[in-house]
Design an enzyme around this catalytic site. Structure first.
Site, PDB file in Angstrom:
ATOM      1  N   PHE A 111       0.949  -1.211  -0.068  1.00  0.00           N
ATOM      2  CA  PHE A 111      -0.091  -0.002  -0.123  1.00  0.00           C
ATOM      3  C   PHE A 111       0.818   1.313  -0.170  1.00  0.00           C
ATOM      4  O   PHE A 111       0.434   2.229  -0.500  1.00  0.00           O
ATOM      5  CB  PHE A 111      -0.835   0.046   1.141  1.00  0.00           C
ATOM      6  CG  PHE A 111      -0.281   0.405   2.625  1.00  0.00           C
ATOM      7  CD1 PHE A 111      -0.699   1.680   2.950  1.00  0.00           C
ATOM      8  CD2 PHE A 111       0.323  -0.190   3.457  1.00  0.00           C
ATOM      9  CE1 PHE A 111      -0.152   2.206   3.880  1.00  0.00           C
ATOM     10  CE2 PHE A 111       0.920   0.043   4.514  1.00  0.00           C
ATOM     11  CZ  PHE A 111       0.657   1.385   5.066  1.00  0.00           C
ATOM     12  N   LYS A 112       2.051   1.093   0.576  1.00  0.00           N
ATOM     13  CA  LYS A 112       2.950   2.404   0.430  1.00  0.00           C
ATOM     14  C   LYS A 112       3.106   2.957  -1.123  1.00  0.00           C
ATOM     15  O   LYS A 112       3.466   4.087  -1.016  1.00  0.00           O
ATOM     16  CB  LYS A 112       4.280   1.733   1.222  1.00  0.00           C
ATOM     17  CG  LYS A 112       4.073   1.223   2.428  1.00  0.00           C
ATOM     18  CD  LYS A 112       3.471   2.401   3.338  1.00  0.00           C
ATOM     19  CE  LYS A 112       3.530   1.754   5.009  1.00  0.00           C
ATOM     20  NZ  LYS A 112       4.785   1.499   5.599  1.00  0.00           N
ATOM     21  N   ASP A 113       3.024   2.008  -2.019  1.00  0.00           N
ATOM     22  CA  ASP A 113       3.222   2.558  -3.406  1.00  0.00           C
ATOM     23  C   ASP A 113       2.071   3.790  -3.798  1.00  0.00           C
ATOM     24  O   ASP A 113       2.430   4.566  -4.392  1.00  0.00           O
ATOM     25  CB  ASP A 113       2.907   1.384  -4.406  1.00  0.00           C
ATOM     26  CG  ASP A 113       4.092   0.316  -4.310  1.00  0.00           C
ATOM     27  OD1 ASP A 113       5.525   0.789  -4.223  1.00  0.00           O
ATOM     28  OD2 ASP A 113       3.825  -0.744  -4.694  1.00  0.00           O
TER      29      ASP A 113
END
Length: 463
Positions: A111-113
């Protein structure tokens, strides 16, 4: 839109200056001077937008004074054009009342992307526009590092150094960071925990002279751009459920969290006008945040290694932002509380303040075996494979969502990133080709001690 510090000792600054400052120069965290309030008409108009169109509208509320709309549109399109799904963050139905928001379709399957593809492109844009050098310094409990590196690898005018706790991230997480062979990337494996890495980062940024001399910039969720980017998918998930006729007036979001950034983004979306019923805060056995919500005590406990290592965090870097809103944007009160925490290692609240916390969040701490139970049960009965962090969110939702409520559990990583844990329940999965290829690549990292001096010395050699 201007940005101010939670501790009140920084004059209001614009968005780009806020991105560059990262940690506020007074030691606090930057927040918008005011939060936009969205009308029902605006929400109805936004419901028809694609993810990139929605991101552009949300970002414009916070950034339009600093970035021309056409430039911002290109940043958004470039950032989310790297995702494998056209929807960017699709919503999947697991069973009646439970949906999963898949946030792992970016380049590093995490999800950090969603935030870091944008922030990497934003830093590159700022570097070109200002003709400046940017040195990015960050700490990771596993996913931030790979996403941040992927966002800026090979980009002119930018160098990035990432600290991760040696031996305390999954093998795939380690490989995603350390197989990158680029002159502008430095991986440091720190002998200690993620909290040690995070402490070093905060203390180096608090050294304002060092920070300015070497143009240090933040990639962690202390950077306000990270939080703003994450608010978008809360709106997007809500609209997709409205499309399906299952959202009603409000829905729950169950959020696996360690640093309080992802769920804080949901809290901001709610304050802006998104109809949210419950924000369910899911932790693993490192449960400082669940104890704060349920008991009113914010105090680090004993560190525990778990099957969900990205949540193995005892000091949540975004907690101070929530305190700012909890106490009516009283910066002096926040500064006093954080000084107390630094001195005593503890913050305790009660009475009306605790009642407000418990109105804002529900919280549940998931044991290691319960995490694996959720993976096994969901795979067996619904044919859907959860990663261990998402499993914490699903488990918390099962305990805290009432009958008849609709809950979206945020799925923060692809299960292939945590195969060691999933195999404990006899489940075999096929790696995506991009992850399978990592195992045949050489690694580039240096193991270092956990002192500020050692890290600073490595930075000076790198810069």
């Amino acid at each position: 839109m201007k940005y101010i510090s939670t501790r009140g000792q920084v004059a209001p600054i614009g968005f780009i200056d806020a991105v560059l400052m990262g940690l506020a120069d007074d030691g606090g965290l930057l927040v918008p001077e005011r939060l936009p309030q969205l009308s029902q008409d605006t929400l109805q108009q936004w419901q028809k937008l694609s993810y990139t169109e929605l991101a552009l509208e949300v970002f414009s509320l916070f950034m339009k004074a600093d970035i021309p709309r056409e430039d911002l549109k290109k940043l958004v399109d470039d950032s989310y054009g790297t995702f494998r799904e056209e929807d960017v963050t699709p919503v999947r139905r697991i069973h009646d009342g439970l949906y999963v928001l898949e946030l792992f379709h970016g380049p590093t399957f995490a999800f950090k992307d969603v935030a870091l593809q944008f922030l990497g492109n934003l830093y590159s844009y700022i570097s070109r526009r200002n003709n400046s050098i940017i040195h990015i310094l960050g700490a990771t409990s596993g996913d931030t590092g790979a996403s941040a590196i992927e966002g800026v690898r090979g980009k002119e005018g930018i160098r990035i150094c990432i600290l991760h706790p040696h031996g305390k991230v999954s093998k795939v997480q380690e490989l995603q960071m350390t197989t990158v062979d680029s002159a502008n990337v430095l991986n440091l494996a720190v002998e200690g925990t993620f909290d040690d890495c995070q402490r070093i980062i905060k203390e180096l940024f608090a050294d304002v002279e060092f920070k300015h001399q070497y143009h240090l910039r933040a990639i962690n969720s202390i950077n306000i751009a990270r939080i703003l980017a994450q608010t978008v998918y809360y709106f997007y998930a809500y609209f997709r459920l409205v499309d399906q006729g299952v959202a009603g007036d409000k829905i729950n979001f169950s959020v696996p969290t360690g640093n309080f950034g992802d769920i804080f983004a949901g809290y901001l979306a709610q304050k802006m006008g998104l109809p949210v019923n419950k924000l369910i805060l899911a932790t693993n056995e490192n449960n400082i945040l669940a104890r704060f919500v349920n008991e009113g005590v914010y105090q680090p406990g004993e560190f525990r290694g778990t099957h969900s290592p990205s949540m193995d965090i005892q000091v949540a870097s975004n907690f101070e932002r929530y305190l700012f809103y909890l106490y009516g944007e009283d910066a002096a009160k926040v500064a006093a509380l954080m000084a107390q925490f630094k001195a005593d290692g503890r913050i305790a609240i009660e009475g009306e303040a605790l009642a407000r916390v418990q109105a804002d969040f529900a919280a549940y701490s998931v044991e290691n075996e319960a995490c694996l139970d959720a993976i096994e049960g969901t795979h067996k009965h619904q044919g859907y494979l959860l990663d261990p962090h998402t499993a914490c969110g699903v488990t918390a939702a099962a305990h805290l969502a009432a009958a008849g409520e609709v809950t979206v559990a945020l799925s923060t990583a692809h299960p292939a990133k945590f195969d060691e844990s999933i195999r404990l329940r006899g489940i075999r999965q096929t790696y995506p080709a991009q992850i399978e290829a990592l195992f045949n690549k050489p690694q580039f990292q240096k193991v270092v001690g956990g002192s500020n001096e050692e890290i600073k010395a490595e930075l000076l050699r790198f810069f």
